[in-house]
Motif scaffolding. Sequence first.
Motif, PDB file in Angstrom:
ATOM      1  N   THR A 161       0.845  -1.197   0.000  1.00 26.73           N
ATOM      2  CA  THR A 161       0.000   0.000   0.000  1.00 26.73           C
ATOM      3  C   THR A 161       0.881   1.248   0.000  1.00 26.73           C
ATOM      4  O   THR A 161       2.102   1.167   0.163  1.00 26.73           O
ATOM      5  CB  THR A 161      -0.915   0.031   1.240  1.00 26.73           C
ATOM      6  N   ASP A 162       0.244   2.412  -0.121  1.00 28.54           N
ATOM      7  CA  ASP A 162       1.013   3.657  -0.150  1.00 28.54           C
ATOM      8  C   ASP A 162       1.487   4.085   1.235  1.00 28.54           C
ATOM      9  O   ASP A 162       2.084   5.153   1.380  1.00 28.54           O
ATOM     10  CB  ASP A 162       0.207   4.773  -0.811  1.00 28.54           C
ATOM     11  N   THR A 163       1.239   3.269   2.241  1.00 28.10           N
ATOM     12  CA  THR A 163       1.696   3.592   3.598  1.00 28.10           C
ATOM     13  C   THR A 163       3.034   2.929   3.942  1.00 28.10           C
ATOM     14  O   THR A 163       3.573   3.179   5.016  1.00 28.10           O
ATOM     15  CB  THR A 163       0.644   3.151   4.634  1.00 28.10           C
ATOM     16  N   ILE A 164       3.558   2.102   3.049  1.00 30.95           N
ATOM     17  CA  ILE A 164       4.788   1.360   3.396  1.00 30.95           C
ATOM     18  C   ILE A 164       6.056   2.118   3.039  1.00 30.95           C
ATOM     19  O   ILE A 164       7.149   1.710   3.407  1.00 30.95           O
ATOM     20  CB  ILE A 164       4.816  -0.025   2.711  1.00 30.95           C
ATOM     21  N   GLY A 165       5.930   3.231   2.321  1.00 32.32           N
ATOM     22  CA  GLY A 165       7.103   3.981   1.921  1.00 32.32           C
ATOM     23  C   GLY A 165       6.713   5.165   1.072  1.00 32.32           C
ATOM     24  O   GLY A 165       5.526   5.425   0.844  1.00 32.32           O
ATOM     25  N   TYR A 166       7.707   5.882   0.595  1.00 34.78           N
ATOM     26  CA  TYR A 166       7.443   7.044  -0.269  1.00 34.78           C
ATOM     27  C   TYR A 166       7.748   6.732  -1.727  1.00 34.78           C
ATOM     28  O   TYR A 166       6.874   6.809  -2.589  1.00 34.78           O
ATOM     29  CB  TYR A 166       8.259   8.245   0.190  1.00 34.78           C
ATOM     30  N   TYR A 167       8.982   6.342  -2.019  1.00 39.98           N
ATOM     31  CA  TYR A 167       9.331   6.039  -3.402  1.00 39.98           C
ATOM     32  C   TYR A 167       8.578   4.811  -3.922  1.00 39.98           C
ATOM     33  O   TYR A 167       8.435   4.633  -5.133  1.00 39.98           O
ATOM     34  CB  TYR A 167      10.843   5.835  -3.530  1.00 39.98           C
ATOM     35  N   SER A 168       8.092   3.992  -3.004  1.00 38.71           N
ATOM     36  CA  SER A 168       7.305   2.822  -3.404  1.00 38.71           C
ATOM     37  C   SER A 168       5.932   3.197  -3.926  1.00 38.71           C
ATOM     38  O   SER A 168       5.168   2.318  -4.338  1.00 38.71           O
ATOM     39  CB  SER A 168       7.176   1.842  -2.237  1.00 38.71           C
ATOM     40  N   HIS A 169       5.594   4.498  -3.954  1.00 38.02           N
ATOM     41  CA  HIS A 169       4.398   4.926  -4.686  1.00 38.02           C
ATOM     42  C   HIS A 169       4.562   4.663  -6.183  1.00 38.02           C
ATOM     43  O   HIS A 169       3.571   4.549  -6.906  1.00 38.02           O
ATOM     44  CB  HIS A 169       4.136   6.414  -4.475  1.00 38.02           C
ATOM     45  N   ASP A 170       5.804   4.615  -6.637  1.00 36.19           N
ATOM     46  CA  ASP A 170       6.069   4.292  -8.033  1.00 36.19           C
ATOM     47  C   ASP A 170       5.595   2.878  -8.325  1.00 36.19           C
ATOM     48  O   ASP A 170       5.969   1.932  -7.617  1.00 36.19           O
ATOM     49  CB  ASP A 170       7.568   4.399  -8.311  1.00 36.19           C
ATOM     50  N   PRO A 171       4.759   2.669  -9.350  1.00 40.62           N
ATOM     51  CA  PRO A 171       4.271   1.321  -9.653  1.00 40.62           C
ATOM     52  C   PRO A 171       5.374   0.285  -9.815  1.00 40.62           C
ATOM     53  O   PRO A 171       5.219  -0.860  -9.384  1.00 40.62           O
ATOM     54  CB  PRO A 171       3.490   1.519 -10.956  1.00 40.62           C
ATOM     55  N   PHE A 221       8.360   0.301  -8.391  1.00 35.03           N
ATOM     56  CA  PHE A 221       8.908   0.003  -7.065  1.00 35.03           C
ATOM     57  C   PHE A 221       7.965  -0.942  -6.334  1.00 35.03           C
ATOM     58  O   PHE A 221       8.379  -1.931  -5.716  1.00 35.03           O
ATOM     59  CB  PHE A 221       9.091   1.301  -6.267  1.00 35.03           C
ATOM     60  N   ALA A 222       6.661  -0.653  -6.403  1.00 37.70           N
ATOM     61  CA  ALA A 222       5.678  -1.527  -5.754  1.00 37.70           C
ATOM     62  C   ALA A 222       5.724  -2.928  -6.333  1.00 37.70           C
ATOM     63  O   ALA A 222       5.614  -3.926  -5.599  1.00 37.70           O
ATOM     64  CB  ALA A 222       4.275  -0.929  -5.910  1.00 37.70           C
ATOM     65  N   GLU A 223       5.915  -3.029  -7.640  1.00 39.29           N
ATOM     66  CA  GLU A 223       6.013  -4.344  -8.268  1.00 39.29           C
ATOM     67  C   GLU A 223       7.275  -5.078  -7.825  1.00 39.29           C
ATOM     68  O   GLU A 223       7.271  -6.303  -7.675  1.00 39.29           O
ATOM     69  CB  GLU A 223       5.980  -4.199  -9.788  1.00 39.29           C
ATOM     70  N   MET A 224       8.350  -4.340  -7.611  1.00 40.06           N
ATOM     71  CA  MET A 224       9.567  -4.967  -7.092  1.00 40.06           C
ATOM     72  C   MET A 224       9.313  -5.565  -5.706  1.00 40.06           C
ATOM     73  O   MET A 224       9.746  -6.689  -5.407  1.00 40.06           O
ATOM     74  CB  MET A 224      10.702  -3.943  -7.023  1.00 40.06           C
ATOM     75  N   ILE A 225       8.604  -4.833  -4.865  1.00 38.38           N
ATOM     76  CA  ILE A 225       8.295  -5.334  -3.524  1.00 38.38           C
ATOM     77  C   ILE A 225       7.370  -6.543  -3.607  1.00 38.38           C
ATOM     78  O   ILE A 225       7.558  -7.538  -2.883  1.00 38.38           O
ATOM     79  CB  ILE A 225       7.670  -4.216  -2.669  1.00 38.38           C
ATOM     80  N   ARG A 226       6.372  -6.481  -4.476  1.00 39.58           N
ATOM     81  CA  ARG A 226       5.474  -7.634  -4.641  1.00 39.58           C
ATOM     82  C   ARG A 226       6.250  -8.863  -5.105  1.00 39.58           C
ATOM     83  O   ARG A 226       5.982  -9.988  -4.654  1.00 39.58           O
ATOM     84  CB  ARG A 226       4.360  -7.290  -5.636  1.00 39.58           C
ATOM     85  N   GLU A 227       7.204  -8.651  -6.003  1.00 37.98           N
ATOM     86  CA  GLU A 227       8.012  -9.777  -6.478  1.00 37.98           C
ATOM     87  C   GLU A 227       8.851 -10.344  -5.342  1.00 37.98           C
ATOM     88  O   GLU A 227       9.018 -11.565  -5.231  1.00 37.98           O
ATOM     89  CB  GLU A 227       8.912  -9.326  -7.632  1.00 37.98           C
ATOM     90  N   ALA A 228       9.394  -9.478  -4.495  1.00 39.96           N
ATOM     91  CA  ALA A 228      10.166  -9.952  -3.342  1.00 39.96           C
ATOM     92  C   ALA A 228       9.306 -10.807  -2.417  1.00 39.96           C
ATOM     93  O   ALA A 228       9.759 -11.832  -1.894  1.00 39.96           O
ATOM     94  CB  ALA A 228      10.744  -8.763  -2.579  1.00 39.96           C
ATOM     95  N   LEU A 229       8.062 -10.401  -2.221  1.00 40.98           N
ATOM     96  CA  LEU A 229       7.148 -11.194  -1.392  1.00 40.98           C
ATOM     97  C   LEU A 229       6.839 -12.528  -2.067  1.00 40.98           C
ATOM     98  O   LEU A 229       6.755 -13.565  -1.388  1.00 40.98           O
ATOM     99  CB  LEU A 229       5.863 -10.406  -1.131  1.00 40.98           C
ATOM    100  N   ARG A 230       6.669 -12.529  -3.374  1.00 33.05           N
ATOM    101  CA  ARG A 230       6.429 -13.790  -4.092  1.00 33.05           C
ATOM    102  C   ARG A 230       7.616 -14.736  -3.938  1.00 33.05           C
ATOM    103  O   ARG A 230       7.435 -15.960  -3.871  1.00 33.05           O
ATOM    104  CB  ARG A 230       6.191 -13.517  -5.579  1.00 33.05           C
TER     105      ARG A 230
END
Length: 408
Positions: free
Chosen positions: A173-183, A185-194
Motif C-alpha cells: 500500500t502507499d503507507t509502506i514507503g514514499y518512493y514505493s508509490h512508483d508502480p 517500485f511496488a512491483e519490485m516489492i510484490r516480487e520480493a514477497l512472491r
Amino acid sequence: MKIYFTLLFIVISHLVTGQITIQKLFELNDQIIKKHPENYQIAIQEFNKLPVDSMDARTKSLFYQFQSTYHSFIGNYDSSRFYWDQQYVHALKNDEIKYDSTFYKQHNFVDAKKFILKRAKNEKVVMINEAHNIPYHRVFVSQLLNGFRELGFKYLAIEDLADQNINTTRIVTDTIGYYSHDPLFAEMIREALRQNFVLIKYEARNTNSNRMRDSLQAVNLAKLLETDPQAKLLVYAGYDHVHENTRTSWKKMAQFFKEMTNIDPLTISQTRHIERYHTQFETDEFLTVNKFVSFSVPVIALKDHTVWHDDFVDISLFYPRYLTPNNRPKYLSMNSTTKALPLDTYGQKGLFVQAYYACEKRGHRIPADQLFIKTTKEFLYLRPGNYILEFKNTNDQIVNTKRVSVRK
C-alpha cells in the motif's frame, strides 16, 4: 513519514511570509500524501503553482527533486529527467561530446544480471543502489530477485521501507514507503514477497545529520546479522549509501557496515551511467558504450576478467538508452514476467489510466501500471492476473472503469 532526498545538508530555514522554504515544501508534500491517496496527478498540479523564483538555491533543488520524482511516478520520464537536471543546469556547458574509443576497445561488455548472480554466489551481503527518479533501476532489481533467492539470500533490506508489518499483511500500500508509490517500485516489492524474502526496514529516523543517518542505517543492518549470523542479506539503498569509502567527512552506510561487522559487502552502483535530459551531464563512459556497443539490457565492462567500476564500489552498471519520443520505455516490454495489454483508447485521449489489482481494496492502493493516453495505440504492461482499470480526468475523477484479465 520523513522523506530524505540527496541534498548534502538541509538547514530548515525560518518561515518567511510569502517565501517558499524547504520546510514548506516538505509540509506541502506531507499534506498531499495524507489527504490524496491514489491521486498521482495532484502533487504535480500543486507543485506547478509554486513560484520557483521566490526560492533560494537549496529550496529550488528540493523542488526539482520532488517534481522529478512525481513525474517518474506517473510515467512522464522525459519530464522527470528534465526536472532532475534543472538542479545542475547552471553548470551546463556547451562542451563537445566526448567518446573514449580506448575504453571501448579495452573492455568486453557482458550481461549485468548474469555476471552479478555469478559473482554473488559466494557473498554474504550484497548492496545495490538506485536513483530515486529512475524506475528502471527497480525493474532490474526485480529481475535479480529470483536468482538471489536461489543463492540463499533470505533478507531484502529496503531503504524506503517504513512498515515491516508487510511481511505479515503481504499487501503493498502507499503507507509502506514514499518512493514505493512508483508502480515499478511496488512491483519490485510484490516480487520480493512472491520470492519469500523477509523484508527489512533499516532506515534511520529523527536525524538531520547525513553521517549519523548512515551510521544508524549500518547499525540496524549489523543488528540483523547478529540475530541471524548465517543469513545472507541483499540491501537496496539510494545513491552513495553503498559507497565503501569517501573523500569527505560524510562516511557512508556501506563503510560503517564494513567496519562494524568485518564483512566486505559486494557493492553495485546503477546510478552514474544513465541517460540524462542534457547529454552534457552523461558520463564519457556511458556515451562511449551507447555509441559503440549494441545492447538492450544493462551491462558491465570487463578488462582481462576484471570489472571496471567507479570509485568506492565493486561493480558499475551501464544502461542503454531506453527513452524514445511518444513511446513508453523499452524496458517495460522486455520484462519477461509481464504481458502487453492493448487499451481501447477511442475517445479517451488525455485520460489517466491506472491498473489496480482486483483483489485490493480502494483507498491506499498502488497501481501495477499507469499512463496518460496520448496516442491511439497504448499498452499497459501487467503480470498475469485480474485487474480493475480506472480512467480518470485531470481532476482525478473516475469517468470509466473496466475489469480485465491478463492470461499467462
